[in-house]
Design a protein around this motif. Structure first.
Motif, PDB file in Angstrom:
ATOM      1  N   ALA A 183      48.951 -50.535   3.407  1.00  0.00           N
ATOM      2  CA  ALA A 183      47.914 -51.265   2.673  1.00  0.00           C
ATOM      3  C   ALA A 183      46.676 -50.372   2.638  1.00  0.00           C
ATOM      4  N   THR A 184      45.887 -50.503   1.592  1.00  0.00           N
ATOM      5  CA  THR A 184      44.655 -49.711   1.550  1.00  0.00           C
ATOM      6  C   THR A 184      43.483 -50.618   1.233  1.00  0.00           C
ATOM      7  N   GLU A 187      38.229 -53.571   3.069  1.00  0.00           N
ATOM      8  CA  GLU A 187      37.984 -55.013   3.225  1.00  0.00           C
ATOM      9  C   GLU A 187      39.113 -55.720   3.978  1.00  0.00           C
ATOM     10  N   LEU A 188      40.174 -54.983   4.313  1.00  0.00           N
ATOM     11  CA  LEU A 188      41.364 -55.662   4.827  1.00  0.00           C
ATOM     12  C   LEU A 188      41.359 -55.821   6.345  1.00  0.00           C
ATOM     13  N   TYR A 201      42.162 -61.099   4.517  1.00  0.00           N
ATOM     14  CA  TYR A 201      43.379 -60.737   5.229  1.00  0.00           C
ATOM     15  C   TYR A 201      44.302 -59.924   4.330  1.00  0.00           C
ATOM     16  N   ASN A 202      45.007 -59.025   4.955  1.00  0.00           N
ATOM     17  CA  ASN A 202      45.994 -58.192   4.266  1.00  0.00           C
ATOM     18  C   ASN A 202      47.248 -59.016   4.034  1.00  0.00           C
ATOM     19  N   SER A 203      47.513 -59.355   2.805  1.00  0.00           N
ATOM     20  CA  SER A 203      48.744 -60.107   2.531  1.00  0.00           C
ATOM     21  C   SER A 203      49.815 -59.214   1.908  1.00  0.00           C
ATOM     22  N   ASN A 204      49.397 -58.206   1.143  1.00  0.00           N
ATOM     23  CA  ASN A 204      50.386 -57.389   0.420  1.00  0.00           C
ATOM     24  C   ASN A 204      51.449 -56.796   1.337  1.00  0.00           C
ATOM     25  N   SER A 205      51.015 -56.262   2.477  1.00  0.00           N
ATOM     26  CA  SER A 205      51.983 -55.589   3.351  1.00  0.00           C
ATOM     27  C   SER A 205      53.103 -56.540   3.734  1.00  0.00           C
ATOM     28  N   SER A 248      49.617 -50.121  -1.433  1.00  0.00           N
ATOM     29  CA  SER A 248      49.087 -51.130  -2.356  1.00  0.00           C
ATOM     30  C   SER A 248      47.580 -51.024  -2.369  1.00  0.00           C
ATOM     31  N   GLY A 249      47.002 -51.178  -3.560  1.00  0.00           N
ATOM     32  CA  GLY A 249      45.557 -51.063  -3.739  1.00  0.00           C
ATOM     33  C   GLY A 249      45.141 -49.615  -3.966  1.00  0.00           C
ATOM     34  N   GLY A 250      43.895 -49.466  -4.417  1.00  0.00           N
ATOM     35  CA  GLY A 250      43.315 -48.132  -4.538  1.00  0.00           C
ATOM     36  C   GLY A 250      43.897 -47.264  -5.636  1.00  0.00           C
ATOM     37  N   SER A 252      43.329 -48.141  -9.067  1.00  0.00           N
ATOM     38  CA  SER A 252      42.646 -48.433 -10.341  1.00  0.00           C
ATOM     39  C   SER A 252      41.558 -47.389 -10.595  1.00  0.00           C
ATOM     40  N   GLY A 298      46.567 -53.423  -6.121  1.00  0.00           N
ATOM     41  CA  GLY A 298      46.141 -54.152  -4.929  1.00  0.00           C
ATOM     42  C   GLY A 298      46.202 -55.658  -5.069  1.00  0.00           C
ATOM     43  N   ASN A 299      46.016 -56.154  -6.279  1.00  0.00           N
ATOM     44  CA  ASN A 299      46.037 -57.614  -6.424  1.00  0.00           C
ATOM     45  C   ASN A 299      47.385 -58.152  -5.958  1.00  0.00           C
ATOM     46  N   PRO A 300      47.345 -59.173  -5.098  1.00  0.00           N
ATOM     47  CA  PRO A 300      48.581 -59.623  -4.458  1.00  0.00           C
ATOM     48  C   PRO A 300      49.725 -59.981  -5.409  1.00  0.00           C
TER      49      PRO A 300
HETATM   50  P1  AMP Z   1      42.058 -52.450  -5.459  1.00  0.00           P
HETATM   51  O1  AMP Z   1      42.982 -52.031  -6.506  1.00  0.00           O
HETATM   52  O2  AMP Z   1      42.169 -51.688  -4.194  1.00  0.00           O
HETATM   53  O3  AMP Z   1      40.651 -52.482  -5.973  1.00  0.00           O
HETATM   54  O4  AMP Z   1      42.431 -53.959  -5.102  1.00  0.00           O
HETATM   55  C1  AMP Z   1      42.409 -54.966  -6.067  1.00  0.00           C
HETATM   56  C2  AMP Z   1      42.200 -56.313  -5.414  1.00  0.00           C
HETATM   57  O5  AMP Z   1      43.281 -56.568  -4.557  1.00  0.00           O
HETATM   58  C3  AMP Z   1      40.961 -56.403  -4.559  1.00  0.00           C
HETATM   59  O6  AMP Z   1      40.401 -57.686  -4.720  1.00  0.00           O
HETATM   60  C4  AMP Z   1      41.493 -56.196  -3.156  1.00  0.00           C
HETATM   61  O7  AMP Z   1      40.663 -56.776  -2.192  1.00  0.00           O
HETATM   62  C5  AMP Z   1      42.842 -56.874  -3.232  1.00  0.00           C
HETATM   63  N1  AMP Z   1      43.759 -56.287  -2.266  1.00  0.00           N
HETATM   64  C6  AMP Z   1      44.023 -54.979  -2.119  1.00  0.00           C
HETATM   65  N2  AMP Z   1      44.907 -54.787  -1.131  1.00  0.00           N
HETATM   66  C7  AMP Z   1      45.211 -56.003  -0.636  1.00  0.00           C
HETATM   67  C8  AMP Z   1      46.063 -56.454   0.405  1.00  0.00           C
HETATM   68  N3  AMP Z   1      46.779 -55.612   1.121  1.00  0.00           N
HETATM   69  N4  AMP Z   1      46.136 -57.783   0.641  1.00  0.00           N
HETATM   70  C9  AMP Z   1      45.407 -58.645  -0.101  1.00  0.00           C
HETATM   71  N5  AMP Z   1      44.590 -58.272  -1.100  1.00  0.00           N
HETATM   72  C10 AMP Z   1      44.472 -56.978  -1.371  1.00  0.00           C
END
Ligand code: AMP
Ligand code: MG
Length: 412
Positions: A183-184, A187-188, A201-205, A248-250, A252, A298-300
């Motif tokens: 997860a990246t 904020e997690l 909370y980190n839900s994606n992982s 997941s995330g990071g 965009s 990143g969006n769940p």
């Molecule tokens: P990002 O692409 O990193 O900007 O993430 C897009 C959105 O997904 C943001 O609102 C993040 O906070 C959320 N997000 C990213 N990773 C996770 C995760 N592991 N669990 C829950 N939400 C996440």
């Protein structure tokens, strides 16, 4: 931006051969993929045996037996399940027999106990049996030499029971691809720990771990990487044993979306970035050393849905599975839906079957962050890229989620 089909093609083209095989004890083989066809080397059942608790008889002894006109036979013994029997049944005799016990020579039927009465050394029969009644013949279920399971099958409880019935203790299965999950995001916070202000909370992982397991692969959870290149590269480097890596995330366009940069600093070679779908547009895919690397959004919801689009079929191919993830149904939309043309939209829907038709209704608000919309989602309604409006009552195509069929895909 490329289409979903092109993206999938580019991913699957990377799989040149399936994973090697290994032996697995049947007690831990659930959801594993069979590495070869399985042939029965014995009959199941191995002997003609009784399907009921009752009496082994000769049917000709009980002609026209009924409640009004019972027929008496002499009881000469008993055969329990698994017991050896040396008795030969003669005319005028009955042998008490239990379910699963071997049919004695001379007997051609079994009369269930409820159609009889015991009177000392004799049994009264109230029913005329049919020939072979309540006898399970050797090989009835599985006959020796028959192919009972096919290579590429994902082992269910029924498969495993059948292997056990054939006496197989170990079974050759395809090695599970190891799927690194990262997860990246600064904020997690991991579930279970206290949540500081402005964190989530980190839900994606955890949804990715569960999806990986359900696809038959093995998750390797590597933790949360913070939003800086060094932090990301440090965790990415821990995935050395994995065949697949999912972040997941990071991925965009934001200032702190650094996954691609971190990967590139390690020698990652990009194959595509951005797919014309919603949710899931910023999906990144490429190769790093011997790994297939995905930067999932990143969006769940986007993270879960892109797993279904891209990672599940990839895992199936690496496992040599014969079933497909592409299962579609035709359904009728129950409400009006507006679409911004350009990207193909995948709407989470619940399906209801009424009078010969499936009806598809959205599972609630459809934002990419609305994880609750995945709950109860039977499938993803496909709204083509050029369609602006779907009207209630209109026919639509729905891709089933997480459901697979043996054999071909296509519309059912
Ligand atoms: P990002 O692409 O990193 O900007 O993430 C897009 C959105 O997904 C943001 O609102 C993040 O906070 C959320 N997000 C990213 N990773 C996770 C995760 N592991 N669990 C829950 N939400 C996440
Ligand atoms: Mg982020």
């Amino acid at each position: 931006m490329i289409s979903l089909e092109k993206a999938k093609e580019l991913i699957l083209a990377q799989v040149k051969e399936e994973m090697p095989s290994e032996d697995c004890d049947i007690s831990s083989a659930w959801l594993r993929t069979l590495a070869c066809d399985i042939y029965a080397d014995l009959d199941v059942p191995g002997i003609d045996n009784s399907a009921m608790d009752g009496y082994a008889v000769k049917k000709d002894d009980l002609k026209e037996a009924s409640r009004q006109h019972p027929v008496r036979l002499r009881l000469i013994g008993e055969i329990a399940a698994g017991a050896d029997n040396e008795q030969n049944l003669q005319s005028g005799e009955a042998i008490s027999i239990m379910t699963g016990a071997a049919i004695p020579p001379g007997a051609d039927s079994v009369t269930p106990i409820e159609h009889t009465d015991l009177e000392g050394d004799y049994v009264n029969f109230y029913l005329e049996p049919k020939s072979g009644e309540h006898i399970r013949l050797a090989g009835d279920d599985i006959s020796r030499g028959k192919r009972v399971l096919n290579k590429g099958a994902q082992l269910s409880a029924a498969h495993i029971g059948l292997l056990a019935a054939c006496g197989k203790r170990k079974v050759p299965v395809i090695k599970q691809p190891l799927v690194g999950i990262i997860a990246t995001g600064d904020e997690l916070t991991e579930p279970g720990a206290p949540l500081k202000t402005n964190r989530i909370y980190n839900s994606n992982s955890y949804s990715l771990i569960a999806q990986t397991m359900s696809a038959g692969a093995k998750p390797v959870y590597l933790g949360i990487a913070s939003d800086n290149k060094e932090g990301l590269a440090g965790i990415i480097n821990k995935s050395r044993d994995c065949q697949i890596l999912l972040t997941s995330g990071g991925v965009s366009m934001g200032k702190y979306d650094l996954v691609q940069e971190a990967l590139c600093s390690l020698g990652f070679r990009r194959i595509f970035w951005k797919v014309a779908i919603k949710p899931g547009m910023p999906t990144l895919f490429g190769l790093w050393e011997n790994r297939l690397v995905f930067g999932l959004p990143g969006n769940p919801v986007a993270s879960m849905v892109t797993f279904e689009h891209f990672i599940r079929p990839l895992i199936y191919k690496m496992l040599g599975r014969k079933d497909t993830t592409d299962v579609f149904v035709q359904a009728i939309a129950t409400e009006d839906i507006k679409n911004k043309p350009g990207r193909r939209k995948y709407l989470r829907v619940q399906l209801e079957y009424k009078k010969g038709n499936y009806y598809a209704s959205a599972t609630g608000a459809q934002g990419s962050g609305m994880l609750s919309s995945m709950l109860g989602a039977d499938g993803l309604m496909i709204i083509p890229e050029n369609v602006e409006y779907i009207m209630a009552g209109q026919e639509v195509k729905v891709r089933l989620l997480c459901k697979t069929v043996t054999g071909g895909g296509g519309i059912i």
